[in-house]
Design an enzyme around this catalytic site. Structure first.
Site, PDB file in Angstrom:
ATOM      1  N   ASP A  16      37.231  45.702  30.886  1.00  0.00           N
ATOM      2  CA  ASP A  16      36.874  44.843  31.965  1.00  0.00           C
ATOM      3  C   ASP A  16      34.761  44.926  31.900  1.00  0.00           C
ATOM      4  OD1 ASP A  16      36.260  43.459  34.757  1.00  0.00           O
ATOM      5  OD2 ASP A  16      36.231  46.072  35.576  1.00  0.00           O
ATOM      6  N   PHE A  75      40.643  39.639  40.015  1.00  0.00           N
ATOM      7  CA  PHE A  75      40.983  41.185  39.935  1.00  0.00           C
ATOM      8  C   PHE A  75      43.023  40.780  39.355  1.00  0.00           C
ATOM      9  CE2 PHE A  75      43.309  45.449  40.804  1.00  0.00           C
ATOM     10  CZ  PHE A  75      42.264  45.878  40.612  1.00  0.00           C
ATOM     11  N   GLU A  78      44.682  48.872  24.914  1.00  0.00           N
ATOM     12  CA  GLU A  78      44.679  49.263  26.414  1.00  0.00           C
ATOM     13  C   GLU A  78      45.274  47.742  27.240  1.00  0.00           C
ATOM     14  OE1 GLU A  78      43.124  50.016  28.325  1.00  0.00           O
ATOM     15  OE2 GLU A  78      40.957  51.164  28.175  1.00  0.00           O
ATOM     16  N   ASP A  79      44.900  47.681  28.064  1.00  0.00           N
ATOM     17  CA  ASP A  79      45.458  46.970  28.973  1.00  0.00           C
ATOM     18  C   ASP A  79      44.908  45.842  30.171  1.00  0.00           C
ATOM     19  OD1 ASP A  79      43.998  48.825  30.835  1.00  0.00           O
ATOM     20  OD2 ASP A  79      45.390  48.658  32.185  1.00  0.00           O
ATOM     21  N   ARG A  83      52.896  47.567  38.705  1.00  0.00           N
ATOM     22  CA  ARG A  83      52.193  47.830  37.224  1.00  0.00           C
ATOM     23  C   ARG A  83      53.842  47.035  37.107  1.00  0.00           C
ATOM     24  NH1 ARG A  83      48.701  50.989  35.765  1.00  0.00           N
ATOM     25  NH2 ARG A  83      47.715  53.130  37.163  1.00  0.00           N
TER      26      ARG A  83
HETATM   27  P1  IMP Z   1      36.050  48.950  32.340  1.00  0.00           P
HETATM   28  O1  IMP Z   1      35.782  51.508  32.046  1.00  0.00           O
HETATM   29  O2  IMP Z   1      35.423  48.875  33.701  1.00  0.00           O
HETATM   30  O3  IMP Z   1      36.718  48.259  31.440  1.00  0.00           O
HETATM   31  O4  IMP Z   1      37.817  49.762  33.133  1.00  0.00           O
HETATM   32  C1  IMP Z   1      39.044  49.680  32.330  1.00  0.00           C
HETATM   33  C2  IMP Z   1      39.741  49.775  33.645  1.00  0.00           C
HETATM   34  O5  IMP Z   1      39.971  49.234  34.334  1.00  0.00           O
HETATM   35  C3  IMP Z   1      41.037  49.109  32.669  1.00  0.00           C
HETATM   36  O6  IMP Z   1      41.655  49.903  31.883  1.00  0.00           O
HETATM   37  C4  IMP Z   1      41.999  49.045  33.948  1.00  0.00           C
HETATM   38  O7  IMP Z   1      43.024  50.270  34.015  1.00  0.00           O
HETATM   39  C5  IMP Z   1      41.009  49.156  35.134  1.00  0.00           C
HETATM   40  N1  IMP Z   1      40.971  47.462  35.391  1.00  0.00           N
HETATM   41  C6  IMP Z   1      39.871  46.317  34.704  1.00  0.00           C
HETATM   42  N2  IMP Z   1      39.474  45.546  35.826  1.00  0.00           N
HETATM   43  C7  IMP Z   1      41.363  44.983  36.225  1.00  0.00           C
HETATM   44  C8  IMP Z   1      42.045  44.206  36.514  1.00  0.00           C
HETATM   45  O8  IMP Z   1      41.410  43.146  36.753  1.00  0.00           O
HETATM   46  N3  IMP Z   1      43.048  44.825  37.387  1.00  0.00           N
HETATM   47  C9  IMP Z   1      43.172  45.945  37.222  1.00  0.00           C
HETATM   48  N4  IMP Z   1      42.998  46.839  36.812  1.00  0.00           N
HETATM   49  C10 IMP Z   1      41.958  46.395  36.196  1.00  0.00           C
HETATM   50 MG    MG Z   2      44.259  51.164  36.469  1.00  0.00          MG
END
Ligand code: IMP
Ligand code: MG
Length: 180
Positions: A102, A151, A98-99, A164
């Site tokens: 969050d 962010f 995963e990147d 990206r």
């Molecule tokens: P989660 O379900 O809230 O954990 O969301 C995860 C996804 O939200 C990641 O795979 C990202 O694509 C996106 N995301 C969450 N925080 C950021 C950020 O700070 N910058 C860019 N994308 C984010």
């Molecule tokens: Mg995204």
């Protein structure tokens, strides 16, 4: 593009060094095991491409695409599979790449979905962990960097599909949100 970057949070050099460390750790832990590295599109692509070359074991990789954010910066909690795996995973150890984790909602859903397919194991490697925003009870098994609640973009992470391709992780200026 870089005029909208407020500051660099993690440099290209720091990213490179940490990816080497993660690769070495994963190599030690998965010795003798059959791994499927599962990249989550699209954000994990640069990280995963660098990471797999630091894992000194035979492996296969595949991708899934999930919807969680749409074009906003707030997680909806609604997860849909847009692209699924190409084969059965019953004989492999899945390592999700995963990147960023969050809220963790995407990952929680994904882990449950994959476990139902009976793989040998399911673990997670994430480049970034924004633990302050966690809503679901999930912890990555391997984490590149813990970051504050800001962010970020670059090295795969986007804002409205842009940034990206930045080689570092940066924080966007307020103006960038306003023009989009
Ligand atoms: P989660 O379900 O809230 O954990 O969301 C995860 C996804 O939200 C990641 O795979 C990202 O694509 C996106 N995301 C969450 N925080 C950021 C950020 O700070 N910058 C860019 N994308 C984010
Ligand atoms: Mg995204």
């Amino acid at each position: 593009m870089e005029e909208y970057i407020d500051r660099v949070l993690i440099s290209k050099e720091e990213l490179g060094k940490r990816v080497v460390e993660l690769g070495a750790e994963i190599t030690r832990d998965y010795e003798g095991k059959k791994i499927l590295v599962l990249g989550i599109l699209k954000g994990a692509v640069p990280f995963m491409a660098d990471l797999i070359r630091e894992i000194k074991l035979p492996l296969a990789y595949d991708f899934m695409a999930l919807s969680s954010y749409g074009v906003s910066t707030q997680s909806s909690g609604v997860v849909r599979i847009l692209k699924d795996l190409e084969r059965s995973v019953e004989d492999v150890h899945i390592l999700i790449a995963e990147d960023i984790v969050d809220t963790g909602l995407t990952l929680k859903y994904l882990k449950e979905n994959l476990r139902a397919r009976n793989p040998l194991s399911v673990k997670v490697v994430t480049l970034l962990d924004k633990a302050a925003r966690r809503k679901a009870d999930v912890t990555p098994d391997y984490n590149g960097f813990s970051i504050p609640d800001e962010f970020v973009v670059g090295y795969g992470l986007d804002f409205n599909e842009e940034y990206r391709n930045l080689p570092y992780i940066g924080v966007l200026k307020q103006e960038a949100y306003e023009i989009n």
